[in-house]
Structures are given as structure tokens and as C-alpha cells.
Design a protein around this motif. Structure first.
Motif, PDB file in Angstrom:
ATOM      1  N   GLN A  83       0.832  -1.206   0.000  1.00  0.00           N
ATOM      2  CA  GLN A  83       0.000   0.000   0.000  1.00  0.00           C
ATOM      3  C   GLN A  83       0.867   1.257   0.000  1.00  0.00           C
ATOM      4  N   ILE A  84       1.958   1.224   0.777  1.00  0.00           N
ATOM      5  CA  ILE A  84       2.871   2.380   0.792  1.00  0.00           C
ATOM      6  C   ILE A  84       3.537   2.541  -0.566  1.00  0.00           C
ATOM      7  N   TYR A  85       3.946   1.426  -1.137  1.00  0.00           N
ATOM      8  CA  TYR A  85       4.579   1.493  -2.460  1.00  0.00           C
ATOM      9  C   TYR A  85       3.632   2.069  -3.506  1.00  0.00           C
ATOM     10  N   SER A  91       6.946  -7.413  -3.341  1.00  0.00           N
ATOM     11  CA  SER A  91       6.440  -6.048  -3.526  1.00  0.00           C
ATOM     12  C   SER A  91       7.581  -5.077  -3.794  1.00  0.00           C
ATOM     13  N   THR A  92       8.680  -5.229  -3.046  1.00  0.00           N
ATOM     14  CA  THR A  92       9.836  -4.347  -3.236  1.00  0.00           C
ATOM     15  C   THR A  92      10.451  -4.546  -4.609  1.00  0.00           C
ATOM     16  N   ALA A 115       8.987  -5.664  -7.329  1.00  0.00           N
ATOM     17  CA  ALA A 115       8.088  -5.131  -8.353  1.00  0.00           C
ATOM     18  C   ALA A 115       8.160  -3.607  -8.400  1.00  0.00           C
ATOM     19  N   THR A 116       8.251  -2.972  -7.228  1.00  0.00           N
ATOM     20  CA  THR A 116       8.337  -1.507  -7.189  1.00  0.00           C
ATOM     21  C   THR A 116       9.650  -1.019  -7.796  1.00  0.00           C
ATOM     22  N   LEU A 117      10.746  -1.664  -7.434  1.00  0.00           N
ATOM     23  CA  LEU A 117      12.042  -1.266  -7.992  1.00  0.00           C
ATOM     24  C   LEU A 117      12.084  -1.486  -9.499  1.00  0.00           C
ATOM     25  N   LEU A 118      11.412  -2.516  -9.962  1.00  0.00           N
ATOM     26  CA  LEU A 118      11.362  -2.772 -11.405  1.00  0.00           C
ATOM     27  C   LEU A 118      10.603  -1.655 -12.124  1.00  0.00           C
ATOM     28  N   GLU A 143      22.457  -2.970  -3.651  1.00  0.00           N
ATOM     29  CA  GLU A 143      22.634  -2.807  -2.210  1.00  0.00           C
ATOM     30  C   GLU A 143      21.290  -2.750  -1.491  1.00  0.00           C
ATOM     31  N   HIS A 144      20.304  -2.128  -2.125  1.00  0.00           N
ATOM     32  CA  HIS A 144      18.982  -2.050  -1.506  1.00  0.00           C
ATOM     33  C   HIS A 144      18.364  -3.444  -1.381  1.00  0.00           C
ATOM     34  N   LEU A 145      18.494  -4.250  -2.432  1.00  0.00           N
ATOM     35  CA  LEU A 145      17.914  -5.593  -2.412  1.00  0.00           C
ATOM     36  C   LEU A 145      18.647  -6.516  -1.450  1.00  0.00           C
ATOM     37  N   LYS A 146      19.923  -6.221  -1.182  1.00  0.00           N
ATOM     38  CA  LYS A 146      20.687  -7.062  -0.263  1.00  0.00           C
ATOM     39  C   LYS A 146      20.187  -6.944   1.172  1.00  0.00           C
ATOM     40  N   ARG A 147      19.347  -5.952   1.438  1.00  0.00           N
ATOM     41  CA  ARG A 147      18.731  -5.876   2.760  1.00  0.00           C
ATOM     42  C   ARG A 147      17.896  -7.130   3.037  1.00  0.00           C
ATOM     43  N   PHE A 148      17.358  -7.710   1.968  1.00  0.00           N
ATOM     44  CA  PHE A 148      16.581  -8.942   2.100  1.00  0.00           C
ATOM     45  C   PHE A 148      17.545 -10.121   1.987  1.00  0.00           C
TER      46      PHE A 148
END
Length: 666
Positions: free
Chosen positions: A253-255, A319-320, A322-325, A345-350
């Protein structure tokens, strides 16, 4: 040698390609060497006489030429002195000219340097004057720049001179201080115009502002300004724990709200950049929106990854991603997710390895527990109509691997390996059961288990081991969730799975074939007892098949009748193998018995022929059947019964063996 040949010989001496060997070879064919020597001697004498005549007639001319040359040498020596003097004079003149040329060049270079310095001074004075004038206008009459056209002209004038000085490299420290101060004030004014124009969606003023930034080479400045003054206020209220709680932990929802801002509020900038290719140096999505998105998401929601909750982790990761894509697509490059360091680097958080480890323990651990705890082999009615509980447990594990709430494209290779490991563990269980067999009290239940196992393995082949080379067929299976770019690997997985399943199927069939063969083989051994039943026993001639034959055929017939409606293809293969082996053994036993009968019959015939007496000769002949004939007749009845019961159940291969058996006893 005649006159003509003499002339040819003399002329050959003056040719360029004259060769002594060729000449001797040619003329010795017509005359001998002695004659040739005489001719050459005469020719040499003739040449000597001619030379003497020439010297007599040309002596005076030669003497005159010698005297002339002697006088010429003295004249040349007389000329050498003035020529040397002339050379020295020319050299002196050359040095003077060279010196004058160098002086002239130096003078021109000095003049050029002076002109350059003069121009640079004028340019510095011009930019300094312009800067001071602009500074004065800004200080005294700041409202005069409310007109964006005037501001654009001032910026263009300033940027032209500033860029010119930068290219020439003549910016001094004192001048740079003045220029930098004015430049900062201009940028501040352009920033204000840009933000006002963006808030009012005035595309014309925005375009002019972007061109001013481009002229000033301050693209990073406007992108930073846009990030701080526009994007940050919009995203800051969204990325916080309170808003996440309000959204019921649904990050999507935030995305969606963030993407709405990007696609609506920033659309005016996207349209301007699309209509003005010369402004392609600006990328507000990547350098403004994405940087702030990354910053706010890290700072506002640091625990978004939920590593201890795999369900929430998977949902938020998808969700992340898909949003980054979508952000990368808006930047104009879908490969940013794989190539850009900030996205990576952002995706490496997961932590994907930790997530897969949790899922591995859940799926593989649950399946292993089912295998170890299932005391009852057979399952109730289920969606795939399998017979065994472990088959159903395997299917549930495979479905879990490719469930939309579990599977991730980024872990496709890991989930494929996991599914193959589950299948391998399942097939390994069959091998263990075959080795132990202690769970089955009698052979009938053991046969039933094997046939049910073959049924389940055929079901699995249709689910996870299709015999296909078409990627479209993957869409009909649980592997359809895999990304299209990875589906060609699924075909290889199918092939590997199919080989493993068929290996276990083959082992089960061979095991069951051995069981049925041994059951029949035990009774077929009694064919060797037939001679003892009829030899010297006065037993009546046989009229039906032996009891042992009925018992030998009964396990095969009962097995066929029990499973003929269950798994036809596997049953036919097993039946064919059993019948072929049983027939081959029976044929061997029959041949041994018949050979023994023939030998015995022949021995008795010889014995009778030696012991014949007159009384026996006088005795009348009887038509009673001999013991050997009774033995053969019994074997015929047995073979006929064997063929009657099994011939129609066999394949062409086994029938060929049975035909050989029939011929052996006919």
C-alpha cells in the motif's frame, strides 16, 4: 667449318648470354676439339691484327685526348679556390638569414602572447564586470529577475563567459571568488523559479529553468534540489512504522502511494524531457526520486525485511522487487536492478539465503518427518489419486516449493534443486523398502504394495517428469510459476527426474518379476519327476496336465487377474518378463527330460536286442503304450496346458519362446 658457320661462331662470342659450355657442346657435334682449337687460334690472330690496325690509325687522336685531359685537370685545380670562397660566402649568408628568421619568429610569438594576455585580461574584465553588474542587480533590484526571460538571458550571458574562461583555463583565484558568489546567487534564483514552476506545473518555465541549469552545468544541483524540496516532503510521511501499522503491515500500500506520486506529480518533468532531447542529461527518477526512496526506506523502515517471518518476508520482497522494477522502467533501463550498485545494495537488505534456509527446513523437514512417521502406507482419496501416503506427502512438498506465497524467481535454482532433492529422497525410500520388506507379512500384500508404487510413480512422471521438449507444456504443471527465461531449465529437470523415476520403476518391476518367477519355478522343477512316475510302474497313460503344472501356472494367472484393470502397461511388461523367463526355464527342463528319455529308451533297445530268445520271438506283439511314450504324452499335456493358460498373456517375444517349446514336444 664453312663461312656461314664461322660467322655464327664469331657472333656468338658477343652475345649477353654467351656460355662456354653451350658453345663447346654445340660445335663439337659437327667437328672435333682439335679443329675447333685451330679455328679459335686463327680467330684470335685475326683479332690481334685488327687491334694493331686500330692502334696505327687512332694513335694521334689518343695522344691529343691525353694532352687535353692533362690540361683540364690543371684548370679544375685553378677553379677550386674561388669555388671554396663562394661556398663560405653562401654559408655566411645562410646563417644571417636563419638568425633573422628566428628573431622574426620570436617577435611574432611574443606579439601573439601579448595579444592573448590582452584578450584574457579583457575577458576577465568582462566576466568580472558582468558578475559585479549581476550582483548589483540582485542586491538592489531582486524583483527585476521575476521575469524568467530576463533571468534566462542573464544566465546565458554569464554561462557563456564562464564556460569560455573554464575552457581556456585562465580563471584566477580572485576572479573565481567573485564569479562563484554570483553563480551561487543565480542558482538560488533559478532554484526558486524551478520550484515555483513545478508547484504550478508550468512546463514552459520548467523547460527554461532546465536549460539554464544545463548552461550552468548544474544538472546535479537541480536534481538535488528536487530531491530535497519536492520528493523528500512527499515520501517522509509514508516511510515510517506508524504508517506501516496503519496499512496493516502491507508495504505494498505504501509502495502504491509512492508510485502514484512518481507517475502523477513528476509527470510534468517526464513530458518535458521526452519533448526536449537536448535535456537528456537530466534523470529525475534515478538521481532524485530513487535516491530519496532508498534513503527514506532505509531510515524510516529499517526492519521491513522481517527475517524471522518467512511469509511476510516473501510478500515484502516481491512487492519491493516489483516496485524497484517499475522505478527502473521509469528510468529507461530495466537492467538497473542487476547492474546498478544502489539497487543491488537495496535488495541485499533482504537476506535470501536465510529465507530459503527457513523454507528448506519447513518443506524438506516436514517431508522427512512424514516419511519416518507414516506407519500406514496407503492414503485416502486425494487430488492426484495416488495410493501411498508418502507420494501424497511428496506432492504436498513440491506444491509448497512452487506456491505463490513461497516461491521467489530470484531463488528459482534453489527451489528446483529442493524439488529434485525431495523426489530423490522419495525414490530412496523405495530402495530402502525393497531391501527390508519386513513391513509386509505375506507376499500378496508385498505384491500389492509394489503395484501401487508403480501406479504412483506413473502419476509422478506426469506431474514432475514429463516426456516433452515443448516449453508450453510447462504451463500445465506446478512449474508454470517459474519465469519464462528459466523454463528451458525445467525441461532438463524433467529429463533428470524421468530417468530417476524410471530407474526405480525398473527395480520394482524386476523385483516383482523375480518373485513371480520363483513361485512358478519351484513347481516347474517337478517336471524331472515325470519319468519316475511312469517307468516300470504300470501306471495308466496320462489324460490331463500334471498337478505341478497347474500349481506352476496358478501364481501368474492369479497375479494377472488381480491387477489387469489397475496398471495395464506396467502389468504387461511384468507379465511378459515373467512368462519369458518361466518359458525359457521350462523349455530347458523339458529338453533335459526328453533327452534323458531318449537315452534310456536307446539303452533298453540295445539291451533287448542282445537278450532276445526264441520264446520271446514267438510271443505275440502287444499294442500297449511304453513307459517312454507315457512320459512324452504327459509332457505334451503339461506343455499344452502351459500354452493354453499363458500364450494369450504374452508378448510376441515370449510367444516366440513358447512356440519353440511347442515344437520341442510335438
Amino acid at each position: 667449318m664453312d663461312l656461314k658457320e664461322d660467322l655464327i661462331l664469331k657472333d656468338s662470342f658477343f652475345k649477353d648470354n654467351f656460355s662456354v659450355d653451350q658453345c663447346l657442346s654445340k660445335y663439337t657435334q659437327k667437328s672435333d676439339l682439335e679443329a675447333l682449337r685451330k679455328e679459335l687460334k686463327n680467330y684470335g690472330t685475326e683479332l690481334q691484327q685488327q687491334m694493331s690496325e686500330i692502334l696505327k690509325t687512332e694513335t694521334e687522336a689518343i695522344v691529343n685526348l691525353a694532352e687535353y685531359l692533362t690540361n683540364l685537370n690543371s684548370k679544375i685545380e685553378n677553379l677550386s679556390v674561388p669555388i671554396c670562397q663562394l661556398r663560405e660566402e653562401i654559408r655566411t649568408l645562410h646563417d644571417l638569414i636563419q638568425s633573422a628568421e628566428n628573431s622574426y619568429k620570436k617577435m611574432l610569438e611574443d606579439l601573439k602572447a601579448n595579444n592573448t594576455k590582452k584578450n584574457n585580461i579583457h575577458l576577465k574584465l568582462g566576466i568580472t564586470t558582468t558578475s559585479l553588474y549581476i550582483d548589483k542587480l540582485i542586491t538592489s533590484e531582486s524583483n527585476s529577475f521575476d521575469n524568467v526571460i530576463i533571468l534566462e538571458r542573464v544566465v546565458n550571458k554569464y554561462s557563456f563567459q564562464r564556460n569560455y574562461m573554464d575552457e581556456l583555463g585562465i580563471m584566477s583565484t580572485d576572479t573565481e571568488g567573485i564569479v562563484k558568489d554570483v553563480e551561487n546567487k543565480l542558482i538560488e534564483m533559478v532554484n526558486k523559479k524551478f520550484l515555483d514552476a513545478f508547484s504550478s506545473s508550468n512546463s514552459e518555465i520548467l523547460t527554461r529553468c532546465l536549460r539554464m541549469y544545463d548552461n550552468l552545468k548544474k544538472q546535479d544541483e537541480v536534481q538535488k534540489t528536487f530531491q530535497v524540496n519536492v520528493v523528500r516532503p512527499a515520501l517522509l510521511p509514508l516511510f515510517n512504522e506508524r504508517n506501516l501499522e496503519k496499512s496493516q503491515q502491507d508495504i505494498n500500500q505504501i509502495y502504491e502511494e509512492v508510485l502514484i506520486f512518481m507517475n502523477t506529480k513528476m509527470n510534468v518533468l517526464f513530458e518535458i524531457l521526452a519533448q526536449n532531447p537536448e535535456l537528456k542529461c537530466f534523470n529525475f527518477t534515478l538521481n532524485s526520486f530513487w535516491k530519496e526512496f532508498d534513503k527514506q526506506l532505509r531510515e524510516g523502515l529499517p526492519y521491513i525485511t522481517a527475517p524471522g517471518n518467512p511469509e511476510l518476508f516473501q510478500k515484502r520482497y516481491k512487492s519491493t522487487w516489483a516496485t524497484l522494477l517499475k522505478i527502473a522502467n521509469k528510468c529507461g533501463d530495466d537492467e538497473l536492478l542487476q547492474e546498478d550498485d544502489t539497487f543491488q545494495e537495496h535488495l541485499k537488505r533482504f537476506n535470501l539465503p536465510v529465507y530459503f534456509e527457513i523454507r528448506y527446513q519447513q518443506i524438506a523437514g516436514g517431508f522427512e518427518n512424514d516419511i519416518l512417521t507414516n506407519t500406514d502406507f496407503y492414503a485416502s482419496n486425494n487430488e492426484i489419486s495416488c495410493k501411498l501416503k508418502n507420494t501424497l506427502a511428496l506432492w504436498k512438498g513440491l506444491k509448497k516449493c512452487y506456491d505463490k506465497d513461497v516461491y521467489l524467481d530470484q531463488l528459482a535454482d534453489q527451489f528446483l534443486k529442493l524439488s529434485m532433492m525431495l523426489l530423490s529422497r522419495y525414490l530412496r525410500w523405495f530402495k530402502t523398502v525393497l531391501q527390508e520388506k519386513s513391513s509386509f507379512p505375506d507376499d500378496e500384500k508385498w505384491e500389492t504394495f509394489i503395484m501401487n508404487s508403480l501406479i504412483d510413480l506413473n502419476i509422478l512422471k506426469n506431474l514432475v517428469a514429463l516426456n516433452t521438449e515443448k516449453i508450453d507444456d510447462v504451463e500445465k504443471t506446478i512449474f508454470k510459476i517459474i519465469h519464462p527465461n528459466m523454463k528451458f531449465i525445467v525441461l532438463r529437470v524433467y529429463k533428470c527426474n524421468r530417468n530417476s523415476v524410471e530407474e526405480v520403476q525398473s527395480n520394482l518391476k524386476n523385483h516383482l518379476t523375480n518373485i513371480k518367477f520363483q513361485e512358478s519355478s519351484m513347481h516347474l522343477q517337478n517336471v524331472g519327476a515325470i519319468p519316475r512316475l511312469y517307468r516300470r510302474t504300470n501306471r495308466s497313460a496320462p489324460k490331463s496336465a500334471s498337478t505341478y503344472m497347474i500349481e506352476a501356472v496358478k501364481p501368474i494367472i492369479n497375479f494377472h487377474n488381480k491387477f489387469k484393470t489397475v496398471v495395464q502397461s506396467d502389468l504387461n511388461e511384468i507379465m511378459d518378463n515373467v512368462i519369458t523367463r518361466v518359458t525359457q526355464q521350462y523349455l530347458t527342463l523339458v529338453q533335459e527330460v526328453l533327452m534323458s528319455v531318449c537315452k534310456t529308451e536307446e539303452s533298453l533297445r540295445r539291451l533287448k536286442s542282445r537278450n532276445v530268445n526264441s520264446s520271446e520271438e514267438a510271443s505275440p506283439q502287444t499294442d500297449t503304450m511304453s513307459d517312454e511314450m507315457k512320459i512324452r504324452e504327459q509332457i505334451k499335456y503339461d506343455v499344452a496346458y502351459f500354452l493354453e493358460k499363458l500364450y494369450n498373456l504374452g508378448s510376441p517375444t515370449s510367444r516366440a519362446t513358447m512356440d519353440t517349446l511347442r515344437k520341442e514336444t510335438s
